[in-house]
Design a protein around this motif. Structure first.
Motif, short mmCIF file in Angstrom:
data_model
loop_
_atom_site.label_atom_id
_atom_site.label_comp_id
_atom_site.label_asym_id
_atom_site.label_seq_id
_atom_site.Cartn_x
_atom_site.Cartn_y
_atom_site.Cartn_z
N MET A 1 0.84 -1.19 0.00
CA MET A 1 0.00 0.00 0.00
C MET A 1 0.88 1.25 0.00
SD MET A 1 -3.45 -0.39 0.53
CE MET A 1 -4.24 -1.97 0.41
N GLU A 2 0.43 2.23 -0.75
CA GLU A 2 1.09 3.52 -0.69
C GLU A 2 0.04 4.61 -0.63
OE1 GLU A 2 3.23 4.99 -4.16
OE2 GLU A 2 2.33 3.42 -5.35
N THR A 3 0.42 5.77 -0.13
CA THR A 3 -0.50 6.89 -0.03
C THR A 3 -0.25 7.84 -1.19
OG1 THR A 3 -0.55 6.68 2.37
CG2 THR A 3 -1.33 8.76 1.44
N GLU B 1 -12.00 -2.57 -3.71
CA GLU B 1 -11.25 -3.40 -2.75
C GLU B 1 -9.78 -3.03 -2.66
OE1 GLU B 1 -10.35 -7.23 -5.67
OE2 GLU B 1 -12.15 -7.23 -4.41
N ASN B 2 -9.26 -2.27 -3.63
CA ASN B 2 -7.85 -1.87 -3.60
C ASN B 2 -7.63 -0.52 -2.92
OD1 ASN B 2 -6.76 -4.17 -4.94
ND2 ASN B 2 -7.71 -3.40 -6.80
N GLU C 1 -7.68 1.22 0.57
CA GLU C 1 -7.68 0.93 2.00
C GLU C 1 -8.39 2.03 2.79
OE1 GLU C 1 -6.97 -1.26 5.40
OE2 GLU C 1 -6.51 -1.89 3.37
N GLU D 1 -4.97 5.76 0.35
CA GLU D 1 -4.06 4.66 0.65
C GLU D 1 -4.53 3.47 -0.18
OE1 GLU D 1 -2.62 2.03 4.43
OE2 GLU D 1 -3.18 4.12 4.81
N THR D 2 -3.70 3.04 -1.13
CA THR D 2 -4.16 2.09 -2.14
C THR D 2 -3.01 1.32 -2.77
OG1 THR D 2 -5.48 1.92 -4.17
CG2 THR D 2 -4.06 3.85 -3.97
N THR D 3 -3.37 0.25 -3.48
CA THR D 3 -2.40 -0.47 -4.30
C THR D 3 -2.58 -0.07 -5.78
OG1 THR D 3 -3.93 -2.35 -4.46
CG2 THR D 3 -2.23 -2.47 -2.77
N HIS D 4 -3.57 0.77 -6.06
CA HIS D 4 -3.79 1.26 -7.43
C HIS D 4 -2.68 2.21 -7.86
CE1 HIS D 4 -7.64 -0.39 -8.46
NE2 HIS D 4 -8.31 0.25 -7.53
N SER D 5 -2.55 2.36 -9.17
CA SER D 5 -1.65 3.38 -9.71
C SER D 5 -2.37 4.73 -9.64
CB SER D 5 -1.31 3.06 -11.17
OG SER D 5 -2.46 3.28 -11.99
N GLU E 1 -5.15 4.94 -12.16
CA GLU E 1 -6.37 4.20 -11.83
C GLU E 1 -7.26 4.99 -10.88
OE1 GLU E 1 -5.16 -0.47 -12.18
OE2 GLU E 1 -4.12 0.71 -10.64
#
Length: 69
Positions: A1-3, A27-28, A30, A46-50, A53
């Protein structure tokens, strides 16, 4: 995860209510918040998306998000 941080045109509680189902339903994603006090209406996600996205997700909700580099 990144912000990730974005400059947006989300400007009120009604706008936040509009984007909530898009962000909460993904769901990606947070967690997220919008600083309505900021001139740039900064959205933090806070997400795993680019970044692209997230920009598309906000666009689907009818708003503009531009990543802050």
């Amino acid at each position: 995860m990144e912000t990730l941080q974005f400059k947006t045109n989300i400007k009120c509680g009604g706008c936040i209510a509009t984007v909530t189902p898009f962000l909460n339903g993904d769901e990606n994603v947070e967690s997220w918040s919008v600083d309505l006090e900021s001139a740039d209406r900064v959205l933090k996600v806070e997400t795993t998306h680019s970044p692209e996205e997230i920009e598309q997700l906000i666009k689907k909700a009818g708003y503009v998000a531009e990543e802050i580099g």
